[in-house]
Write an enzyme that holds these catalytic residues in place. Sequence first.
Site: not given
Ligand code: DHK
Length: 154
Positions: A33, A84, A90, A97, A110, A121
């Site tokens: 991330y 996000n 998922h 909705d 994402h 994912r």
């Molecule tokens: C962020 C999350 O917390 C994951 O649960 C997703 C997403 C991906 C991201 O890439 O920002 O699967």
Amino acid sequence: MPTDPATDSAPLPILLLNGPNLNTLGVREPDIYGTDTLADVVDLAERTAAELGFGLRAAQTNHEGEMIDWIHEARGAVCGIVINPAGWTHTSVALADALLIPEVPIMEVHLSNVHKREAFRQHSYISPNASGIIVGYGIRGYEFAIRRLAELVG
Ligand code: DHK
């Protein structure tokens, strides 16, 4: 561009929503991330929106019902939503909705390339109703999403 009925001239703001665990950005799995924090995301989003002449409201929650309440309140109050949905992407029919209720363009973001990750994912309940989807660009994805939203509503 949808305008604020209170002023009849200023555009309605953009709503930036971040879902569960994104408050820990910067320390959470930085190899996936990145090292930017949620404050960095909001700062980038605010600067991008301001450059394009929009205000920005930003919020993050780890509670799905709270997120859904915010989306309900967005109806008539924002011109579009950048979201996000994190793990709810998922899993959540309820969130999908809810995102139909404001009747504004939705940009799904994402940070990671979810298509390069686990199979679970690779399905999104949000994508079928999104105006656009940005994956794998780290926090720059939020900037791209705001720019696209401005094009769509401008
Ligand atoms: C962020 C999350 O917390 C994951 O649960 C997703 C997403 C991906 C991201 O890439 O920002 O699967």
